[in-house]
Enzyme design. Structure first.
Site, short mmCIF file in Angstrom:
data_model
loop_
_atom_site.label_atom_id
_atom_site.label_comp_id
_atom_site.label_asym_id
_atom_site.label_seq_id
_atom_site.Cartn_x
_atom_site.Cartn_y
_atom_site.Cartn_z
N ASN A 9 48.91 42.48 -52.00
CA ASN A 9 48.26 43.38 -51.04
C ASN A 9 48.50 42.80 -49.65
O ASN A 9 47.84 41.84 -49.26
CB ASN A 9 46.76 43.47 -51.35
CG ASN A 9 46.02 44.32 -50.33
OD1 ASN A 9 46.64 44.95 -49.47
ND2 ASN A 9 44.70 44.34 -50.42
N LYS A 11 47.88 44.13 -46.88
CA LYS A 11 46.89 44.58 -45.89
C LYS A 11 47.63 45.03 -44.61
O LYS A 11 48.71 45.60 -44.73
CB LYS A 11 45.86 43.48 -45.64
CG LYS A 11 45.24 42.99 -46.97
CD LYS A 11 44.03 42.12 -46.82
CE LYS A 11 43.51 41.72 -48.20
NZ LYS A 11 42.29 40.94 -48.16
N HIS A 95 39.35 49.17 -52.36
CA HIS A 95 39.31 47.77 -51.91
C HIS A 95 38.02 47.55 -51.11
O HIS A 95 37.56 48.46 -50.40
CB HIS A 95 40.53 47.45 -51.04
CG HIS A 95 40.68 45.98 -50.79
ND1 HIS A 95 39.95 45.34 -49.83
CD2 HIS A 95 41.43 45.04 -51.41
CE1 HIS A 95 40.26 44.05 -49.86
NE2 HIS A 95 41.15 43.84 -50.80
N GLU A 97 37.46 46.13 -48.45
CA GLU A 97 37.60 46.39 -47.00
C GLU A 97 37.50 47.88 -46.71
O GLU A 97 36.96 48.28 -45.68
CB GLU A 97 38.92 45.77 -46.51
CG GLU A 97 38.84 44.25 -46.50
CD GLU A 97 40.15 43.50 -46.73
OE1 GLU A 97 41.23 44.11 -46.60
OE2 GLU A 97 40.07 42.30 -47.06
N GLU A 167 37.39 41.69 -57.56
CA GLU A 167 37.51 40.89 -56.36
C GLU A 167 36.12 40.64 -55.78
O GLU A 167 35.59 41.51 -55.05
CB GLU A 167 38.36 41.61 -55.31
CG GLU A 167 39.77 41.90 -55.73
CD GLU A 167 40.70 42.05 -54.53
OE1 GLU A 167 41.66 41.29 -54.45
OE2 GLU A 167 40.44 42.89 -53.66
N GLY A 173 39.77 36.13 -48.75
CA GLY A 173 40.20 35.59 -47.46
C GLY A 173 39.36 34.42 -46.97
O GLY A 173 39.44 34.05 -45.79
N SER A 213 41.33 34.75 -52.78
CA SER A 213 41.84 33.40 -52.50
C SER A 213 42.68 32.83 -53.64
O SER A 213 42.62 31.64 -53.93
CB SER A 213 40.68 32.46 -52.13
OG SER A 213 40.03 32.91 -50.95
P1 13P Z 1 43.04 36.93 -50.31
O1 13P Z 1 44.02 36.61 -51.41
O2 13P Z 1 43.63 36.78 -48.94
O3 13P Z 1 41.74 36.24 -50.50
O4 13P Z 1 42.74 38.52 -50.43
C1 13P Z 1 42.40 39.03 -51.65
C2 13P Z 1 42.45 40.49 -51.56
O5 13P Z 1 41.66 41.13 -50.89
C3 13P Z 1 43.54 41.20 -52.28
O6 13P Z 1 43.29 42.55 -52.35
#
Ligand code: 13P
Length: 251
Positions: A9, A11, A95, A97, A167, A173, A213
């Site tokens: 992903n 982003k 997601h 976010e 997640e 992150g 992460s």
């Molecule tokens: P990170 O791997 O940067 O923690 O992000 C995870 C994520 O949101 C994947 O969709």
């Protein structure tokens, strides 16, 4: 046996030029990775460039979001048909976010999952609890609520074919990845909800990823868990060597 699936992903990262540079480095590394399904989800503006770059490879293309509507006056939105036309086979939906920053409710996410399936796109349905919810002991209840709304109206066969990504929001992150044993417990509970609602066969077949992460150094500890079938990777998927090492660890 469930085939492991690892998805990148990206982003809101990478221009078309940067996406092409990634593929030039990543694809030779991915050539020998039989036995793992690999998906790259760039931003909309790089979908065409990545689709072109992935021609002839086993790596699949996915988007990070889509509209639940087929077409019309929805400024800024992208439909399932447009994603298929751009070469997508997968789409990340719900997601955290999108839920947190863009107000997507459980019900909207469910509508998006149904719309994706109408276009034969494989949804990667994201669920997961916040830190407050985790501390209040509500993780399994939150996952259950998000899961059942996300899978509302689907057949057992449709559920068996899609991908769920657990997640935990506090692990995204932050560098604070979820303990692999805890991730296993949460994901086993998610699989049990699928079994209870859609039957044992769907539960045995549906693939459930861990996300939050994930790094080359911790991927193997997730893959060692019986219910974890791969990962949804953010930050560590932006670097070709690091993403290839994660895919390698998923085999
Ligand atoms: P990170 O791997 O940067 O923690 O992000 C995870 C994520 O949101 C994947 O969709």
């Amino acid at each position: 046996m469930r085939t492991p699936v690892v998805a990148a992903n990206w982003k809101m990262h990478k221009t078309q030029t940067e996406a092409r540079q990634f593929l030039a480095d990543f694809l030779p590394r991915a050539r020998d990775l039989a036995g793992v399904e690999i998906v790259i989800c760039p931003p909309f503006t790089a979908l065409a460039a990545v689709a072109e770059g992935l021609k002839g490879s086993q790596v699949g293309l996915g988007a990070q979001n889509m509209s639940d509507q087929p077409s019309g006056a929805f400024t800024g939105e992208v439909s399932g048909a447009m994603l298929v036309d751009a070469g997508c086979k997968y789409v990340i939906l719900g997601h955290s976010e999108r839920r947190r920053l863009f107000g997507e409710s459980d019900q909207v996410v469910g509508a998006k999952v149904r719309a994706a399936l109408e276009h034969n796109l494989t949804p990667i349905l994201c669920i997961g609890e916040t830190l407050e919810e985790q501390q209040a002991g509500q993780a399994d209840a939150v996952n259950r609520r998000q899961l059942l709304a996300g899978l509302e109206g689907l057949t057992a066969e449709q559920v068996a074919g899609l991908i769920i990504a657990y997640e935990p929001v506090w692990a995204i992150g932050t560098g604070k990845n979820c303990d692999p044993g805890d991730a296993q417990a949460r994901i086993a509970a998610v699989r049990a909800v699928v079994a209870e609602t859609f039957g044992a066969d769907a539960a045995a077949r549906v693939r459930i990823q861990y996300g939050g992460s994930v790094k080359p150094a911790n991927m193997a500890s997730y893959m060692a868990q019986p219910d974890i079938d791969g990962a949804l990777v953010g930050g560590a998927s932006l670097d070709p060597a690091s993403f290839a090492a994660i895919c390698e660890a998923a085999r």
